[in-house]
Motif scaffolding. Structure first.
Motif, PDB file in Angstrom:
ATOM      1  N   VAL A 118      51.832  42.628  36.860  1.00  0.00           N
ATOM      2  CA  VAL A 118      50.235  42.659  37.513  1.00  0.00           C
ATOM      3  C   VAL A 118      50.057  41.597  38.363  1.00  0.00           C
ATOM      4  O   VAL A 118      48.974  41.564  39.116  1.00  0.00           O
ATOM      5  CB  VAL A 118      49.059  43.161  36.787  1.00  0.00           C
ATOM      6  CG1 VAL A 118      49.004  44.531  36.056  1.00  0.00           C
ATOM      7  CG2 VAL A 118      48.788  42.237  35.604  1.00  0.00           C
ATOM      8  N   GLY A 119      50.546  40.431  38.121  1.00  0.00           N
ATOM      9  CA  GLY A 119      50.079  39.266  38.853  1.00  0.00           C
ATOM     10  C   GLY A 119      49.232  38.273  37.761  1.00  0.00           C
ATOM     11  O   GLY A 119      48.839  38.711  36.850  1.00  0.00           O
ATOM     12  N   GLY A 120      49.273  36.974  38.535  1.00  0.00           N
ATOM     13  CA  GLY A 120      48.383  36.115  37.639  1.00  0.00           C
ATOM     14  C   GLY A 120      46.822  36.488  37.669  1.00  0.00           C
ATOM     15  O   GLY A 120      46.589  37.317  38.293  1.00  0.00           O
ATOM     16  N   ARG A 121      46.247  35.323  37.168  1.00  0.00           N
ATOM     17  CA  ARG A 121      44.599  35.581  36.999  1.00  0.00           C
ATOM     18  C   ARG A 121      44.085  35.604  38.342  1.00  0.00           C
ATOM     19  O   ARG A 121      42.853  36.080  38.574  1.00  0.00           O
ATOM     20  CB  ARG A 121      43.981  34.536  36.017  1.00  0.00           C
ATOM     21  CG  ARG A 121      42.493  34.425  36.170  1.00  0.00           C
ATOM     22  CD  ARG A 121      42.086  33.458  35.045  1.00  0.00           C
ATOM     23  NE  ARG A 121      42.447  33.720  33.541  1.00  0.00           N
ATOM     24  CZ  ARG A 121      41.880  34.632  32.783  1.00  0.00           C
ATOM     25  NH1 ARG A 121      41.057  35.330  33.058  1.00  0.00           N
ATOM     26  NH2 ARG A 121      42.658  34.611  31.626  1.00  0.00           N
ATOM     27  N   THR A 122      44.747  34.931  39.454  1.00  0.00           N
ATOM     28  CA  THR A 122      43.910  35.102  40.736  1.00  0.00           C
ATOM     29  C   THR A 122      45.171  35.401  41.710  1.00  0.00           C
ATOM     30  O   THR A 122      46.292  35.418  41.345  1.00  0.00           O
ATOM     31  CB  THR A 122      43.679  33.650  41.097  1.00  0.00           C
ATOM     32  OG1 THR A 122      44.740  32.626  41.216  1.00  0.00           O
ATOM     33  CG2 THR A 122      42.481  33.133  40.112  1.00  0.00           C
ATOM     34  N   VAL A 131      40.983  34.656  44.982  1.00  0.00           N
ATOM     35  CA  VAL A 131      40.276  35.595  44.222  1.00  0.00           C
ATOM     36  C   VAL A 131      40.757  35.997  43.107  1.00  0.00           C
ATOM     37  O   VAL A 131      41.944  35.990  42.754  1.00  0.00           O
ATOM     38  CB  VAL A 131      39.858  36.768  45.203  1.00  0.00           C
ATOM     39  CG1 VAL A 131      39.265  36.506  46.554  1.00  0.00           C
ATOM     40  CG2 VAL A 131      40.964  37.710  45.548  1.00  0.00           C
ATOM     41  N   LEU A 132      39.802  36.437  42.178  1.00  0.00           N
ATOM     42  CA  LEU A 132      40.403  37.050  40.727  1.00  0.00           C
ATOM     43  C   LEU A 132      41.261  38.331  41.108  1.00  0.00           C
ATOM     44  O   LEU A 132      40.694  39.204  41.954  1.00  0.00           O
ATOM     45  CB  LEU A 132      39.051  37.390  39.945  1.00  0.00           C
ATOM     46  CG  LEU A 132      38.291  36.152  39.415  1.00  0.00           C
ATOM     47  CD1 LEU A 132      37.125  36.575  38.419  1.00  0.00           C
ATOM     48  CD2 LEU A 132      39.113  35.079  38.367  1.00  0.00           C
ATOM     49  N   ASN A 133      42.143  38.422  40.171  1.00  0.00           N
ATOM     50  CA  ASN A 133      43.038  39.653  40.330  1.00  0.00           C
ATOM     51  C   ASN A 133      42.342  40.614  39.361  1.00  0.00           C
ATOM     52  O   ASN A 133      42.205  40.513  38.223  1.00  0.00           O
ATOM     53  CB  ASN A 133      44.328  39.048  39.640  1.00  0.00           C
ATOM     54  CG  ASN A 133      45.294  40.316  39.792  1.00  0.00           C
ATOM     55  OD1 ASN A 133      44.896  41.689  40.019  1.00  0.00           O
ATOM     56  ND2 ASN A 133      46.807  40.148  39.371  1.00  0.00           N
ATOM     57  N   PRO A 134      41.908  41.590  40.092  1.00  0.00           N
ATOM     58  CA  PRO A 134      41.054  42.914  39.241  1.00  0.00           C
ATOM     59  C   PRO A 134      42.139  43.581  38.176  1.00  0.00           C
ATOM     60  O   PRO A 134      41.461  44.028  37.367  1.00  0.00           O
ATOM     61  CB  PRO A 134      40.743  43.891  40.294  1.00  0.00           C
ATOM     62  CG  PRO A 134      41.613  43.507  41.445  1.00  0.00           C
ATOM     63  CD  PRO A 134      42.259  42.173  41.401  1.00  0.00           C
TER      64      PRO A 134
END
Length: 147
Positions: A118-122, A131-134
């Motif tokens: 899903v990708g990192g925290r941002t 931005v924050l990764n939802p």
């Protein structure tokens, strides 16, 4: 002579109170309820993530299967040992994402995804903002009315 009547009235009130309290025991965390909530929240947040990345994406269709470590398909109850496998259907093949889920007795949950999927925290938006990764970690609640 009034004592037997008072006892019956007291017993009736106590029984009514016990039934009322039993009905307020909170939502039951089940595999199906958790799967519906996680899938719906994931689909919404996937669409949001794609918009943040500047990608035009049709609304996502997702489903999920949730279970607990060592439990069968009838798993239920609050706990931090839930795993939900989200199935994301886009135009190509189905993508599977496994989330570790902490389900709470109040019908709410926190789902943590695998960063390698899903990708990192941002995320970095096309205009350079961070931005924050939802999809990294999300929370939600399922229908908390009795089923």
């Amino acid at each position: 002579m009034m004592r037997p009547r008072r006892r019956r009235l007291g017993a009736a009130l106590a029984a009514a109170a016990a039934v009322a309290v039993a009905g307020c025991g909170g939502p039951d965390v089940t595999s199906a309820r958790l799967a519906d909530a996680v899938a719906g929240t994931f689909a919404h947040l996937y669409t949001r993530q794609q918009a943040l990345l500047g990608r035009a994406a049709p609304p996502a269709q997702a489903s999920a299967q949730c279970g607990r470590s060592g439990a069968g398909p009838d798993a239920h109850g609050a706990g931090d040992d839930w795993v939900c496998v989200v199935l994301l259907q886009l135009s190509g093949p189905v993508t599977q994402v496994s989330y570790e889920v902490n389900a709470k007795a109040d019908g709410c949950f926190v789902a943590d995804g695998p960063p390698n999927v899903v990708g990192g925290r941002t995320l970095t938006t096309p205009d350079g903002r961070t931005v924050l990764n939802p999809l990294f970690s999300f929370d939600g609640c399922f229908d908390t009315t009795s089923a």
